[in-house]
Design a protein around this motif. Structure first.
Motif, mmCIF file in Angstrom:
data_model
loop_
_atom_site.group_PDB
_atom_site.id
_atom_site.type_symbol
_atom_site.label_atom_id
_atom_site.label_comp_id
_atom_site.label_asym_id
_atom_site.label_seq_id
_atom_site.Cartn_x
_atom_site.Cartn_y
_atom_site.Cartn_z
ATOM 1 N N LEU A 27 50.908 -5.449 13.528
ATOM 2 C CA LEU A 27 51.566 -6.711 13.855
ATOM 3 C C LEU A 27 50.558 -7.821 14.068
ATOM 4 O O LEU A 27 50.761 -8.969 13.639
ATOM 5 N N LYS A 28 49.434 -7.509 14.745
ATOM 6 C CA LYS A 28 48.398 -8.517 14.959
ATOM 7 C C LYS A 28 47.792 -8.961 13.628
ATOM 8 O O LYS A 28 47.524 -10.135 13.404
ATOM 9 N N GLN A 29 47.586 -7.973 12.733
ATOM 10 C CA GLN A 29 47.038 -8.295 11.424
ATOM 11 C C GLN A 29 47.995 -9.205 10.656
ATOM 12 O O GLN A 29 47.572 -10.180 10.030
ATOM 13 N N ILE A 30 49.279 -8.894 10.704
ATOM 14 C CA ILE A 30 50.272 -9.726 10.032
ATOM 15 C C ILE A 30 50.283 -11.125 10.632
ATOM 16 O O ILE A 30 50.351 -12.125 9.909
ATOM 17 N N SER A 31 50.186 -11.219 11.960
ATOM 18 C CA SER A 31 50.191 -12.526 12.615
ATOM 19 C C SER A 31 49.006 -13.365 12.174
ATOM 20 O O SER A 31 49.139 -14.569 11.935
ATOM 21 N N ARG A 32 47.835 -12.740 12.045
ATOM 22 C CA ARG A 32 46.664 -13.470 11.579
ATOM 23 C C ARG A 32 46.867 -13.978 10.158
ATOM 24 O O ARG A 32 46.518 -15.115 9.831
ATOM 25 N N LEU A 71 60.755 -18.809 3.786
ATOM 26 C CA LEU A 71 61.178 -17.467 3.372
ATOM 27 C C LEU A 71 60.126 -16.420 3.732
ATOM 28 O O LEU A 71 60.468 -15.288 4.100
ATOM 29 N N LEU A 72 58.854 -16.799 3.637
ATOM 30 C CA LEU A 72 57.778 -15.874 3.996
ATOM 31 C C LEU A 72 57.838 -15.511 5.477
ATOM 32 O O LEU A 72 57.744 -14.343 5.856
ATOM 33 N N LEU A 73 58.044 -16.516 6.325
ATOM 34 C CA LEU A 73 58.125 -16.264 7.768
ATOM 35 C C LEU A 73 59.354 -15.426 8.115
ATOM 36 O O LEU A 73 59.274 -14.495 8.921
ATOM 37 N N LEU A 74 60.476 -15.755 7.493
ATOM 38 C CA LEU A 74 61.696 -14.984 7.747
ATOM 39 C C LEU A 74 61.546 -13.533 7.307
ATOM 40 O O LEU A 74 62.010 -12.608 7.983
ATOM 41 N N SER A 75 60.861 -13.338 6.168
ATOM 42 C CA SER A 75 60.662 -11.979 5.660
ATOM 43 C C SER A 75 59.702 -11.190 6.533
ATOM 44 O O SER A 75 59.934 -10.016 6.825
ATOM 45 N N PHE A 76 58.607 -11.822 6.970
ATOM 46 C CA PHE A 76 57.623 -11.141 7.803
ATOM 47 C C PHE A 76 58.225 -10.669 9.122
ATOM 48 O O PHE A 76 57.981 -9.558 9.577
ATOM 49 N N ASN A 127 50.163 -6.348 2.504
ATOM 50 C CA ASN A 127 48.851 -6.906 2.170
ATOM 51 C C ASN A 127 48.787 -7.380 0.717
ATOM 52 O O ASN A 127 48.240 -8.454 0.423
ATOM 53 N N VAL A 128 49.346 -6.575 -0.189
ATOM 54 C CA VAL A 128 49.338 -6.943 -1.604
ATOM 55 C C VAL A 128 50.179 -8.198 -1.836
ATOM 56 O O VAL A 128 49.752 -9.114 -2.561
ATOM 57 N N ARG A 129 51.350 -8.264 -1.223
ATOM 58 C CA ARG A 129 52.200 -9.454 -1.375
ATOM 59 C C ARG A 129 51.514 -10.684 -0.797
ATOM 60 O O ARG A 129 51.625 -11.794 -1.358
ATOM 61 N N TYR A 130 50.790 -10.515 0.295
ATOM 62 C CA TYR A 130 50.060 -11.619 0.921
ATOM 63 C C TYR A 130 48.977 -12.151 -0.027
ATOM 64 O O TYR A 130 48.856 -13.365 -0.244
ATOM 65 N N ILE A 131 48.189 -11.236 -0.625
ATOM 66 C CA ILE A 131 47.128 -11.645 -1.555
ATOM 67 C C ILE A 131 47.724 -12.321 -2.786
ATOM 68 O O ILE A 131 47.210 -13.346 -3.274
ATOM 69 N N ASN A 132 48.813 -11.771 -3.305
ATOM 70 C CA ASN A 132 49.472 -12.379 -4.463
ATOM 71 C C ASN A 132 49.949 -13.788 -4.162
ATOM 72 O O ASN A 132 49.854 -14.687 -5.011
ATOM 73 N N TYR A 133 50.467 -13.992 -2.950
ATOM 74 C CA TYR A 133 50.965 -15.311 -2.568
ATOM 75 C C TYR A 133 49.811 -16.329 -2.512
ATOM 76 O O TYR A 133 49.956 -17.467 -2.974
ATOM 77 N N ILE A 134 48.670 -15.902 -1.971
ATOM 78 C CA ILE A 134 47.523 -16.801 -1.855
ATOM 79 C C ILE A 134 46.945 -17.131 -3.231
ATOM 80 O O ILE A 134 46.722 -18.299 -3.572
#
Length: 330
Positions: free
Chosen positions: A15-20, A75-80, A263-270
């Motif tokens: 959760l902390k990692q996701i928050s960062r 949508l990203l915040l709601l999904s997370f 993590n993969v979805r996060y990198i793809n988004y960036i």
């Protein structure tokens, strides 16, 4: 008991990692929105920009970027955080997000075609590339970008009862896929769009390259600048095209591990969502001499005081910027 404690600590760490990651995304989006708003302010402040098709397309790209970034961020915040909303409201978000996701590369293609006409067909440029025609082209882009999502919504409305629209759900684009073949349909349509756009950009690049080799003097300089701009547009479209295969990778990863999937979805988004839109500011906002001088004036707070201390008033500075704008015709 030890297993439960380790599981809980692992969950808290995740959760902390996701928050960062969420914080980093918010910072990046805030920076991009700030730059885009400054560039839009520059555009609306000067008539010389509003009378050029090139800059009208650029401003529309910035506005569509802002809308897309805000919608996808929500949508990203709601999904997370797994926040639910009613399905009808989710569909509205998906319509806006999907349409503006296509508007960006389509407008890039229009900007590339404008550079092609300006360099390879200079005699027709004045007649074809007017502000009025720019608005017509933008309307066509909007219609084309809405076509795929409209077909998906028709299929969705025919497959689910109306009462389902009032139910709560986590908002994701996958919720519109009722039948398995829909994902293949969507992938085929979007890839067809991007292949056509990429072929157009490469065609313009080759034609401008030929013109640059034949040109001399100022014409050669203008062709070279247009060539670099088209090449950057091609790179942006390549990133957008690569984004099409991201859902396939994410669908395979989610079967393996949920945290890895996040993590993969996060990198793809960036890399494939934020980066192509960030390049828009660089291609026209920071490389373009017309925009950059006036952009710098609005971007740095207190600049007028510094200029006055150096013996240059803000009015004189804007006069210099205006003269540069009038002299820069490429």
């Amino acid at each position: 008991m030890a297993y439960n404690n380790s599981t809980q600590s692992g969950g808290l760490g995740s959760l902390k990692q996701i928050s960062r990651k969420v914080i980093i995304v918010q910072v990046l989006i805030a920076i991009f929105l700030y730059l885009n708003c400054l560039l839009l302010t520059t555009f609306f402040k000067k008539d010389v920009f509003r009378s050029s098709m090139r800059y009208i397309f650029f401003a529309y790209t910035l506005m569509s970027d802002c809308m897309y970034l805000m919608v996808t961020d929500i949508l990203l915040l709601l999904s997370f955080y797994r926040i639910v909303m009613q399905i009808w409201l989710c569909i509205l978000f998906l319509i806006v997000g999907t349409a503006y996701n296509l508007i960006f590369p389509l407008t890039l293609t229009l900007m590339t075609l404008e550079r092609y006409v300006a360099i390879c067909m200079p005699m027709q440029h004045g007649a074809l590339c007017t502000p009025r025609n720019a608005l017509h082209y933008i309307l066509i882009v909007n219609a084309i970008s809405l076509l795929p999502i409209s077909i998906s919504l028709l299929i969705y409305s025919a497959s689910v009862p109306v009462s389902m629209l009032s139910e709560d759900s986590v908002c994701t684009v996958e919720m519109l896929i009722i039948h398995r073949w829909q994902s293949h349909y969507w992938s085929a349509i979007i890839q067809l769009y991007f292949v056509i756009m990429f072929v157009i950009v490469m065609f313009c690049y080759v034609q401008i390259l030929k013109a640059a080799r034949k040109a001399s003097g100022e014409t050669k300089k203008s062709s070279g600048k247009g060539l670099r701009t088209v090449l950057l547009h091609g790179f942006q479209l390549l990133l957008c095209l690569t984004r099409l295969w991201c859902p396939l990778v994410e669908a395979a990863v989610v079967q393996i591990d949920l945290i890895l999937f996040i993590n993969v979805r996060y990198i793809n988004y960036i890399v494939f969502t934020l980066a192509p839109r960030c390049l828009s500011s660089l291609v026209y906002g920071l490389r373009d001499r017309r925009l950059f001088v006036i952009f710098k004036y609005y971007a740095v707070f207190g600049l007028s005081c510094v200029l006055v201390s150096r013996g240059t008033s803000s009015q004189q500075y804007m006069g210099i910027a205006q003269s540069i704008s009038l002299k820069s015709n490429t």
